[in-house]
Motif scaffolding. Structure first.
Motif, short mmCIF file in Angstrom:
data_model
loop_
_atom_site.label_atom_id
_atom_site.label_comp_id
_atom_site.label_asym_id
_atom_site.label_seq_id
_atom_site.Cartn_x
_atom_site.Cartn_y
_atom_site.Cartn_z
N ASP A 170 -38.19 -64.11 19.28
CA ASP A 170 -36.75 -64.04 18.97
C ASP A 170 -36.22 -65.34 18.39
O ASP A 170 -35.29 -65.34 17.58
CB ASP A 170 -35.94 -63.70 20.24
N LEU A 190 -34.49 -66.23 10.88
CA LEU A 190 -34.68 -65.35 9.72
C LEU A 190 -33.43 -64.57 9.35
O LEU A 190 -33.29 -64.13 8.21
CB LEU A 190 -35.81 -64.34 10.00
N GLN A 191 -32.54 -64.41 10.33
CA GLN A 191 -31.37 -63.58 10.13
C GLN A 191 -30.61 -63.86 8.83
O GLN A 191 -30.26 -62.96 8.11
CB GLN A 191 -30.40 -63.79 11.30
N ASP A 192 -30.40 -65.15 8.57
CA ASP A 192 -29.54 -65.49 7.43
C ASP A 192 -30.32 -65.77 6.15
O ASP A 192 -29.75 -66.20 5.16
CB ASP A 192 -28.70 -66.72 7.77
N SER A 221 -30.30 -54.64 3.57
CA SER A 221 -29.12 -55.50 3.56
C SER A 221 -28.43 -55.59 2.20
O SER A 221 -27.30 -55.99 2.12
CB SER A 221 -29.51 -56.89 4.02
N THR A 264 -37.00 -54.55 8.19
CA THR A 264 -36.54 -53.70 9.29
C THR A 264 -37.02 -52.27 9.10
O THR A 264 -37.31 -51.58 10.06
CB THR A 264 -35.02 -53.72 9.37
N ARG A 271 -34.14 -63.13 1.60
CA ARG A 271 -35.55 -62.92 1.29
C ARG A 271 -35.82 -62.82 -0.20
O ARG A 271 -36.85 -63.25 -0.70
CB ARG A 271 -36.05 -61.61 1.91
N GLN A 317 -37.11 -65.22 14.87
CA GLN A 317 -36.32 -64.13 14.30
C GLN A 317 -34.89 -64.57 14.03
O GLN A 317 -34.30 -64.22 13.00
CB GLN A 317 -36.34 -62.93 15.26
N ALA A 318 -34.34 -65.37 14.93
CA ALA A 318 -32.96 -65.83 14.79
C ALA A 318 -32.80 -66.68 13.52
O ALA A 318 -31.79 -66.62 12.83
CB ALA A 318 -32.53 -66.61 16.02
#
Ligand SMILES: Nc1ncnc2c1ncn2[C@@H]1O[C@H](COP(=O)(O)OP(=O)(O)O)[C@@H](O)[C@H]1O
Ligand SMILES: [Mg+2]
Length: 425
Positions: free
Chosen positions: A258, A264-266, A401, A390, A269, A261-262
């Motif tokens: 996590d 990667l959120q913003d 997104s 996702t 890509r 992952q956090a």
């Protein structure tokens, strides 16, 4: 070849670090160690290997141990346990004089706050490392001028740091580090104090220089976008531990937990990943001199509708199975007269650019490198998988997104998919 090898480094800050080493080895948490002993766990059992000529990024939140780790490399910090090998030599074994030479010649450092001398000119600042090395004045000024030019500061040599913008000051810092000819550059949050646009310019500048220089660069950042743009490999630290190490794709596609992952959120890509990440290696290529019967046989054997045609390593075009059939019927000696243009994108094109191309056409697209060298065919499936992780994981109800992503998903219908699976299966 690995330039820097970090082996099982522990660092405990405090007066009795040796006493608390066993506890750190046994996995005591950073908080517990602090509560119990007043000692701070800086690093726990870090091992990594940094390839010569690569940009190696160390990333993590503030306080995760990035600076502590990098300062071990030039022995500004001594490990509580473990080894740091540079060119195979354990830096802890260096004597005083050897260490001095090592710090001057092998590594140079670029700092977040630029670290310039306010009362020295840009030229003197850039020449500083050479002054320390005792290089004669004329020679060091010549070299400093050369590097100021390389970082885009031609004409600013007589100015003082306060007369320059932040970005320009950091260019001086970079020129100073490069002027020493050190093989290893240590850059600790070197671009973090800069505005986003300037920061990007500096990243580009660094990448351009690196393409020529092939230094070993260790780059610290807390920004994943920057890490992904610059790094050949990325190490992610949390509370002094290495939580993940790998290529940008490894990290993007398989975040270890996590915490990663956090980050990667913003991340955008489509800007980070490029066409080279979405290539299918070629399974069948033809040349202009290929005989039509041969070409047709190969395509039929593999159930391919088309095959790329090369001229040497360069992409020349594409031959469709239909045209191969026509060439056979016409009794042509080779396929050259039947080769058509094939759309291509450079391997360095961002997936945002690639996506824009894909939504406008369902024709096959090749990926090319320097001098039009053929690398492979672009995989629509890979593009979609890369920009919509996702969906790959099968998470319900999570929309891709960006609008452009959705557009590609919907054009990636069975006909296109079939074509692709046929050419790449
Ligand atoms: N000289 C020191 N003495 C005590 N604790 C330190 C010292 N240097 C760093 N630390 C601690 O080590 C941890 C890692 O710090 P640092 O390497 O500076 O993190 P980062 O560079 O990732 O922000 C932090 O908890 C910090 O407080
Ligand atoms: Mg730091």
């Amino acid at each position: 070849m690995s330039k820097i090898e970090v082996k099982n480094i522990f660092k405990i800050f405090g007066p009795h670090s040796a006493k608390w080493l066993p506890a750190a080895r046994d996995g005591i948490s950073k908080e517990d160690l602090l509560a119990k002993s007043g000692h701070t766990l800086g690093l726990r059992d870090i091992s990594l290997s940094i390839e010569e000529g690569s940009i190696y990024v160390i990333m993590g939140l503030s306080g995760s141990g990035k600076s502590t780790l990098i300062r071990h490399f030039n022995r500004l910090i001594e490990p509580s346990a473990g080894q740091i090998l540079v060119d195979g030599v354990d830096v802890v074994s260096l004597g005083k004089r050897e260490l001095e030479v090592f710090r001057q010649k092998t590594m140079s450092m670029v700092f977040q706050r630029f670290g310039l001398f306010p009362h020295r000119t840009v030229l003197d600042n850039a020449a500083y490392g050479l002054t320390v090395q005792g290089v004669p004045k004329a020679e060091r000024e010549k070299r400093a001028l050369h590097w100021l030019d390389q970082v885009g500061l031609n004409g600013f040599e007589k100015q003082y740091p306060h007369q320059l913008s932040g970005g320009m000051q950091q260019r001086v810092g970079l020129a100073r580090a490069l002027a020493t000819d050190a093989e290893i550059l240590l850059m600790d949050e070197a671009f973090s104090a800069l505005d986003p646009l300037i920061r990007r310019e500096m990243q580009d500048n660094l990448l351009q220089l690196q393409a020529k220089l092939n230094k070993t660069i260790v780059f610290i950042t807390h920004d994943l976008d920057e890490a992904l743009r610059l790094g050949n490999r990325i190490a992610i630290l949390k509370d002094g531990e290495l939580v993940q190490e790998g290529t940008p794709e490894d990290i993007l596609l398989n975040p270890a937990n996590d915490y990663v992952q956090a980050f990667l959120q913003d991340v955008n890509r489509t800007k980070v990943l490029n066409a080279a990440h979405a290539v299918n290696p070629p399974r069948l290529t033809l040349t202009m001199r290929s005989r039509p019967t041969h070409a047709l046989d190969r395509m039929q054997a593999l159930s391919f509708e088309y095959a790329p045609v090369l001229d040497g390593k360069r992409l020349a075009g594409v031959l469709t199975a239909t045209d191969a059939q026509r060439a056979v019927e016409a009794g042509a000696r080779d396929v050259s007269a039947y080769v058509e243009d094939l759309a291509s994108v450079p391997a360095t094109a961002g997936l945002d650019e690639v996506l824009a191309r894909l939504v406008h056409s369902d024709q096959p697209v090749a990926v090319t490198g320097d001098d039009d060298e053929f690398i492979g065919m672009l995989s629509r499936k890979k593009v979609v998988d890369l920009v919509t992780p996702t969906l790959q994981e099968g998470t319900d109800g999570v929309e891709p997104s960006t609008a452009s992503t959705q557009a590609v998903s919907s054009t990636d219908d069975s006909a296109v998919g079939k074509k692709e699976s046929e050419t790449t299966a």
